[in-house]
Design a protein around this motif. Structure first.
Motif, PDB file in Angstrom:
ATOM      1  N   GLN B 122       0.826  -1.220   0.000  1.00  0.00           N
ATOM      2  CA  GLN B 122       0.000   0.000   0.000  1.00  0.00           C
ATOM      3  C   GLN B 122       0.852   1.259   0.000  1.00  0.00           C
ATOM      4  OE1 GLN B 122      -0.234  -2.480   2.102  1.00  0.00           O
ATOM      5  NE2 GLN B 122      -2.331  -3.013   2.581  1.00  0.00           N
ATOM      6  N   VAL B 123       1.999   1.179   0.662  1.00  0.00           N
ATOM      7  CA  VAL B 123       2.854   2.356   0.798  1.00  0.00           C
ATOM      8  C   VAL B 123       3.503   2.723  -0.542  1.00  0.00           C
ATOM      9  CG1 VAL B 123       5.066   3.077   1.804  1.00  0.00           C
ATOM     10  CG2 VAL B 123       3.274   2.197   3.284  1.00  0.00           C
ATOM     11  N   VAL B 124       3.700   1.717  -1.397  1.00  0.00           N
ATOM     12  CA  VAL B 124       4.331   2.003  -2.695  1.00  0.00           C
ATOM     13  C   VAL B 124       3.370   1.687  -3.845  1.00  0.00           C
ATOM     14  CG1 VAL B 124       6.699   1.719  -1.915  1.00  0.00           C
ATOM     15  CG2 VAL B 124       5.428  -0.280  -2.649  1.00  0.00           C
ATOM     16  N   LEU B 125       2.084   1.739  -3.563  1.00  0.00           N
ATOM     17  CA  LEU B 125       1.079   1.289  -4.535  1.00  0.00           C
ATOM     18  C   LEU B 125       1.270   1.926  -5.917  1.00  0.00           C
ATOM     19  CD1 LEU B 125      -1.473  -0.575  -4.069  1.00  0.00           C
ATOM     20  CD2 LEU B 125      -2.773   1.494  -4.404  1.00  0.00           C
ATOM     21  N   VAL B 126       1.329   3.247  -5.952  1.00  0.00           N
ATOM     22  CA  VAL B 126       1.387   3.949  -7.244  1.00  0.00           C
ATOM     23  C   VAL B 126       2.706   3.668  -7.973  1.00  0.00           C
ATOM     24  CG1 VAL B 126       1.339   6.204  -8.347  1.00  0.00           C
ATOM     25  CG2 VAL B 126      -0.227   5.701  -6.452  1.00  0.00           C
ATOM     26  N   PRO B 127       3.855   3.943  -7.353  1.00  0.00           N
ATOM     27  CA  PRO B 127       5.110   3.689  -8.075  1.00  0.00           C
ATOM     28  C   PRO B 127       5.341   2.210  -8.395  1.00  0.00           C
ATOM     29  CG  PRO B 127       5.541   4.411  -5.826  1.00  0.00           C
ATOM     30  CD  PRO B 127       4.098   4.592  -6.061  1.00  0.00           C
ATOM     31  N   PHE B 128       4.862   1.311  -7.531  1.00  0.00           N
ATOM     32  CA  PHE B 128       4.992  -0.119  -7.820  1.00  0.00           C
ATOM     33  C   PHE B 128       4.216  -0.464  -9.093  1.00  0.00           C
ATOM     34  CE2 PHE B 128       2.767  -4.242  -7.406  1.00  0.00           C
ATOM     35  CZ  PHE B 128       3.844  -5.076  -7.606  1.00  0.00           C
ATOM     36  N   TYR B 129       3.016   0.043  -9.178  1.00  0.00           N
ATOM     37  CA  TYR B 129       2.177  -0.174 -10.358  1.00  0.00           C
ATOM     38  C   TYR B 129       2.854   0.377 -11.608  1.00  0.00           C
ATOM     39  CZ  TYR B 129      -2.091   0.055 -13.217  1.00  0.00           C
ATOM     40  OH  TYR B 129      -3.015  -0.091 -14.209  1.00  0.00           O
ATOM     41  N   ARG B 130       3.430   1.593 -11.468  1.00  0.00           N
ATOM     42  CA  ARG B 130       4.153   2.205 -12.597  1.00  0.00           C
ATOM     43  C   ARG B 130       5.369   1.367 -12.988  1.00  0.00           C
ATOM     44  NH1 ARG B 130       1.015   5.215 -15.412  1.00  0.00           N
ATOM     45  NH2 ARG B 130      -0.726   4.999 -13.966  1.00  0.00           N
ATOM     46  N   THR B 131       6.075   0.851 -11.988  1.00  0.00           N
ATOM     47  CA  THR B 131       7.248   0.014 -12.264  1.00  0.00           C
ATOM     48  C   THR B 131       6.834  -1.227 -13.054  1.00  0.00           C
ATOM     49  OG1 THR B 131       8.216   0.753 -10.184  1.00  0.00           O
ATOM     50  CG2 THR B 131       9.206  -1.180 -11.203  1.00  0.00           C
ATOM     51  N   MET B 132       5.730  -1.827 -12.640  1.00  0.00           N
ATOM     52  CA  MET B 132       5.256  -3.030 -13.323  1.00  0.00           C
ATOM     53  C   MET B 132       4.910  -2.710 -14.780  1.00  0.00           C
ATOM     54  SD  MET B 132       5.495  -5.476 -11.164  1.00  0.00           S
ATOM     55  CE  MET B 132       4.534  -6.859 -11.760  1.00  0.00           C
ATOM     56  N   LEU B 218      -3.835  -5.566  -8.617  1.00  0.00           N
ATOM     57  CA  LEU B 218      -3.030  -4.539  -9.263  1.00  0.00           C
ATOM     58  C   LEU B 218      -2.373  -5.052 -10.530  1.00  0.00           C
ATOM     59  CD1 LEU B 218      -1.047  -2.748  -6.418  1.00  0.00           C
ATOM     60  CD2 LEU B 218      -2.574  -1.677  -8.070  1.00  0.00           C
TER      61      LEU B 218
END
Lengths: 310, 277
Positions: B122-132, B218
């Motif tokens: 949850q803490v890195v939700l946005v950038p993790f999604y972008r990384t993927m 996600l």
């Protein structure tokens, strides 16, 4: 636990001495990096860098499409005035306030099982059983059980109480969510406490009994203090779980409703990034959540690295 | 003294009654799901709680075929097995290096991996999604395998490192570790020696991967894992409880089976980190 610390230090010194005696330790150094590289790379690429990247996003108006524009603290000012976020914080505080039950219930049960309650082994296995089920499974079943015409109300009516719409009512939905999560996860702390209790010396307990100490007194003055570090560990882990492991259950049991009554910050992050399509704003909430749990996590990591004995 | 003992015994017998009721509550929901799944839709409406008299398996076949659970089930099996295998290999290699080998930055690397424990998805939700998205891993099963590995890895590395650190060092000194046979030492000594820890990790990570919903939501978009499928089923069939219950039973069955078989390993694995091993 404190008296084991010098022993740990001694072992550490011995290990360091042995390291210098390792044959060809210079030659293997480079290859050793190859062994940790996959783990390190995965963690850095998918967690550490995203954390820094997310901090950057939180200062932008990023919408997932156009290039992010720096907006300073706008997102943070925005969430401070966002009634939904404030509601999620209040919900979180209510959840955190129930921590004594999350520790007390499994602690009492663990002591009883440790003291040899009849059927203790079966209780241990059965209590832990819900914890292996996915929160989706638990949520989907309880969504049916807690309906107005569900099993729980049937049970209450049999006892002479009146039925309540547990999940449809904003005054009971949060408590239902908390109770279901507690029901499904208290077995974890129970196992941790039982493991801790097995390290308590039984001679001390026997001596206390010979001195005529009552059952409750031995618990309070001997058993509980002797596993205090483990209780602290469980409290830290449980609190972190409250902040970051409720998503699945919220998603399936209540979807945050009715209204905002069961929205927690972690669920709001997901709503803002997906449905509301405000990744920049979601990142700001992420950072607030991170700050809230960082201190707790630091304690957990300190205990774990001490217990790992490296 | 004897008096104290019997009094204590009596107390324990009395408290075992509420404890038994609590135990009943722990298994009732699953019993309810099984019972409901065996009823026809009409049978359930007429009698929701009574024991099924003539069980039907029509809900199971409908959930499996029409509601695409068979497809989701395959996805979950592939992703879980894949992620667990990768996790075990990566964690055991890292644990070997961190616990046994001596190299500069060893402690720092161990701390970085441990610290990432405090970065939940949850803490890195946005950038993790972008990384993927950036790595072209979105909506692919290998992508989800990598994501699971990244998020469940720190605990696995921790456990393997702690486990290997406790083995007697003479074991490795006798093996004459040098650069040439490092891989062989890992394969022939470390993997077999690490078996108890690897079994525990294998089971725990199977539970985590199989039960996950957020990471799967996600990463996968057109495809679904079983838990996401069940969550969707919950939304679509609020009135057809027997069908939903059948889906729940199918999704929970592997986990229940694993719990029954490997209870001891799971129980031991949970307390790792809390108690000094």
């Amino acid at each position: 636990m404190t008296e084991t610390l010098p022993a740990t230090a001694a072992k550490r010194r011995k290990a360091t001495a042995a390291a210098h005696a390792d044959p060809g330790s210079r030659g293997i150094e480079r290859l050793a990096y190859l062994f940790v590289l996959p783990a390190l790379a995965l963690v850095v690429v998918f967690r550490i860098i995203p954390l820094i990247w997310g901090l950057g996003y939180s200062f932008t108006d990023y919408d997932g499409m156009s290039a992010p524009r720096f907006v300073g603290l706008d997102n943070y000012i925005g969430i401070a005035h966002d009634p939904v976020f404030l509601d999620s914080l209040v919900n979180m505080l209510i959840l955190l306030a129930t921590l004594p039950i999350w520790i007390g219930l499994p602690l009492v049960l663990a002591i009883l099982i440790h003291q040899g309650v009849p059927g203790g082994k079966i209780f241990r296995a059965v209590y832990f059983f819900p914890a292996v089920l996915s929160s989706v499974i638990v949520g989907a079943i309880f969504n049916v059980l807690l309906r107005y015409d569900g099993s729980f109300n049937l049970f209450l009516k049999a006892l002479g109480f009146s039925a309540v719409d547990w999940l449809g009512n904003s005054s009971t939905a949060l408590f239902s969510l908390i109770a279901v999560q507690l029901w499904s996860t208290f077995g974890m702390s129970l196992l941790i406490f039982i493991a801790g209790l097995s390290t308590v010396s039984s001679e001390m307990l026997e001596a206390a009994k010979l001195d005529g100490a009552k059952l409750m007194q031995t618990w309070w003055y001997i058993v509980i203090p002797s596993i205090r570090p483990i209780i602290e560990f469980a409290a830290v882990v449980t609190t972190i779980g409250m902040l970051t492991s409720m998503f699945g259950l919220i998603y399936v049991l209540t979807a945050g409703g009715p209204g905002t009554s069961t929205i927690l910050p972690e669920f709001l992050i997901w709503l803002e990034q997906g449905k509301m399509n405000r990744p920049g704003y979601a990142s700001a909430i992420s950072m607030v959540l991170f700050v809230m749990m960082a201190g707790l996590a630091a304690i957990q990591i300190r205990i774990m690295s001490r217990n790992a004995d490296i | 003294m004897a008096e104290v003992k019997t009094r204590e015994k009596r107390i324990l017998w009395i408290v075992s009654i509420p404890m038994a009721l609590l135990a009943l509550s722990a298994v009732y929901p699953v019993f309810f799901a099984i019972n409901a799944a065996l009823k026809t839709r009409k049978g359930y409406v007429l009698d929701r709680f009574g024991l099924t008299t003539n069980p039907t398996f029509v809900n199971f076949s409908q959930a499996w075929n029409q509601s695409r659970l068979s497809e989701y089930f395959t996805n979950s099996v592939v992703v879980t097995v894949g992620a667990v295998l990768v996790l075990l290999v990566v964690a055991s290699m890292a644990g070997f290096a961190l616990a046994v080998l001596r190299f500069r930055g060893r402690r720092v690397i161990f701390m970085i991996i441990l610290v990432s424990l405090m970065i939940p998805v949850q803490v890195v939700l946005v950038p993790f999604y972008r990384t993927m998205i950036g790595l072209n891993l979105i909506d692919s099963r290998p992508g989800l395998i990598i994501a699971y590995t990244a998020f469940f890895l720190p605990f696995s590395v921790y456990l393997m490192t702690a486990f290997y650190a406790r083995l007697p060092r003479e074991l490795f000194e006798a093996a004459q570790i040098d650069g040439a046979n490092l891989l062989r030492v890992w394969w022939h000594i470390m993997l077999p020696m690490g078996k108890p820890a690897l079994v525990t990790l294998g089971i725990l990570n199977t539970l985590y991967c199989w039960n996950d919903v957020l990471i799967s939501l996600l990463v996968l978009q057109d495809q679904r894992t079983l838990m996401v499928g069940i969550a969707a089923l919950r939304g679509e069939y609020t009135t057809n409880v027997p069908l939903l219950a059948a889906g729940i039973c199918l999704a929970a069955a592997p986990i229940v089976l694993i719990y029954v078989i490997f209870q001891r390993q799971i129980v031991n694995g949970i307390a790792v980190g809390a108690v000094k091993g």
